[in-house]
Design a protein around this motif. Structure first.
Motif, PDB file in Angstrom:
ATOM      1  N   UNK A 124       0.835  -1.204   0.000  1.00 19.36           N
ATOM      2  CA  UNK A 124       0.000   0.000   0.000  1.00 19.36           C
ATOM      3  C   UNK A 124       0.872   1.257   0.000  1.00 19.36           C
ATOM      4  N   UNK A 125       1.940   1.250   0.807  1.00 19.40           N
ATOM      5  CA  UNK A 125       2.782   2.443   0.916  1.00 19.40           C
ATOM      6  C   UNK A 125       3.482   2.762  -0.403  1.00 19.40           C
ATOM      7  N   UNK A 126       4.038   1.730  -1.062  1.00 22.93           N
ATOM      8  CA  UNK A 126       4.718   1.988  -2.329  1.00 22.93           C
ATOM      9  C   UNK A 126       3.728   2.382  -3.420  1.00 22.93           C
ATOM     10  N   UNK A 127       2.543   1.810  -3.379  1.00 24.71           N
ATOM     11  CA  UNK A 127       1.538   2.209  -4.359  1.00 24.71           C
ATOM     12  C   UNK A 127       1.201   3.681  -4.221  1.00 24.71           C
ATOM     13  N   UNK A 128       1.086   4.150  -2.977  1.00 21.65           N
ATOM     14  CA  UNK A 128       0.819   5.576  -2.744  1.00 21.65           C
ATOM     15  C   UNK A 128       2.048   6.411  -3.128  1.00 21.65           C
ATOM     16  N   UNK A 129       3.248   5.935  -2.735  1.00 19.27           N
ATOM     17  CA  UNK A 129       4.477   6.687  -3.008  1.00 19.27           C
ATOM     18  C   UNK A 129       4.656   6.932  -4.497  1.00 19.27           C
ATOM     19  N   UNK A 130       4.386   5.889  -5.278  1.00 19.60           N
ATOM     20  CA  UNK A 130       4.620   5.965  -6.716  1.00 19.60           C
ATOM     21  C   UNK A 130       3.376   6.347  -7.513  1.00 19.60           C
TER      22      UNK A 130
END
Length: 312
Positions: A124-130
């Motif tokens: 979830x965090x990387x999806x939001x980050x990118x």
């Protein structure tokens, strides 16, 4: 409801909860070496926080709350959080890399899926980050490739897990429970517990039948009846874990003496769970353990799955 709705950021922190198994039904080992499972997951209020930032390569750093032993947590690309990041990047055909910072509040190797929580939070965090806007269905599919408990860590709440546990169906839960989580300093590897379950099944000590989810437990959860929930809790791996580790039987007896609504082995162990339907009684039980010098955590349930706590 979509898990993903935030714009791209320079750093994202996502919180993921520990899981327990209110019911764990285990079937006979299959030809592929896995056991069919029917379980009821519940997310409880112990959390890992995962913060991701762009990096020149993949890296991970882990810190923990007091009482959390990080000895068994990998610091390289074998860490499941890194594997989650690689899986997400591969799914989108990306070459991006990231640094992953994990703050652990979930006991390690305690049957509470802390690693799975880290993997889910990283997705979830990387999806939001990118700014990828991956659909929930795609995230769940990626999660299932990482481990049986990862899809539930995304969803949280209370849910049925089937297959190897990776097929997750949320269920109604009107309870407001409190759990005392009692870890053990000596771990109990999950594969060994499953192998011993097979040995006991061959001896006829336990029954390895096609697993089912008990209707009595589902009904009790939906109705918000803690006494009925307590009566319906079960864990097919408990016999194998206790047979391997008689010291856990002694701990179980000590916890039974607290007079809680129920005591349950968490998954394959060695963590125990002590259930209360009232926070004051739970605090009193926790105080007894504090006076006895027994490490523990107190957590409410059910709680939500992965959610963003910081965007920078």
């Amino acid at each position: 409801m979509s898990l993903l709705a935030e714009p791209q950021s320079s750093a994202v922190t996502v919180r993921a909860a520990a899981k327990i198994n209110l019911h764990l039904g285990v079937g006979p080992v299959r030809a592929d070496g896995f056991h069919p499972l029917q379980t009821i997951y519940q997310a409880i209020g112990l959390y890992d926080d995962v913060t991701v930032t762009d990096g020149e390569d993949w890296s991970v750093r882990t810190v923990g709350d007091s009482g959390i032993d990080l000895t068994a947590v990998p610091g390289d690309d074998t860490n499941i959080a890194v594997r989650a990041g690689l899986a997400l990047a591969a799914h989108h055909g990306l070459a991006q890399t990231a640094h992953i910072e994990i703050h652990k509040g979930i006991p390690v190797a305690g049957g509470m899926a802390g690693g799975s929580a880290d993997a889910a939070a990283t997705l979830v965090a990387l999806d939001r980050l990118w700014g990828l806007e991956t659909s929930d269905e795609e995230l769940l599919a990626i999660a299932a490739t990482l481990g049986s408990d990862v899809p539930f860590a995304l969803i949280g709440g209370t849910a049925i897990g089937s297959g190897r546990g990776e097929l997750v169906t949320p269920v109604p839960d009107a309870t407001e429970l409190w759990w005392i989580v009692v870890p053990h300093e000596i771990g109990l590897p999950t594969p060994g517990v499953y192998r011993h379950f097979d040995v006991l099944a061959e001896r006829g000590v336990v029954t390895a039948a096609d697993p089912v989810v008990p209707d009595a437990l589902l009904d009790a959860l939906a109705a918000g009846e803690p006494a009925a929930v307590a009566a319906a809790l079960s864990n097919d791996l408990a016999a194998a874990a206790y047979d391997l580790r008689p010291d856990l039987v002694e701990l179980r007896a000590r916890l039974d003496a607290l007079g809680a609504d129920a005591v349950l082995l968490s998954g394959s162990g060695p963590t125990h769970l002590v259930m209360y339907d009232d926070v004051d009684r739970a605090r009193a039980g926790a105080a007894e353990l504090t006076d006895a010098g027994v490490l523990h955590w107190l957590a409410p349930a059910p709680v939500a799955g992965c959610h963003v706590v910081s965007l920078l």
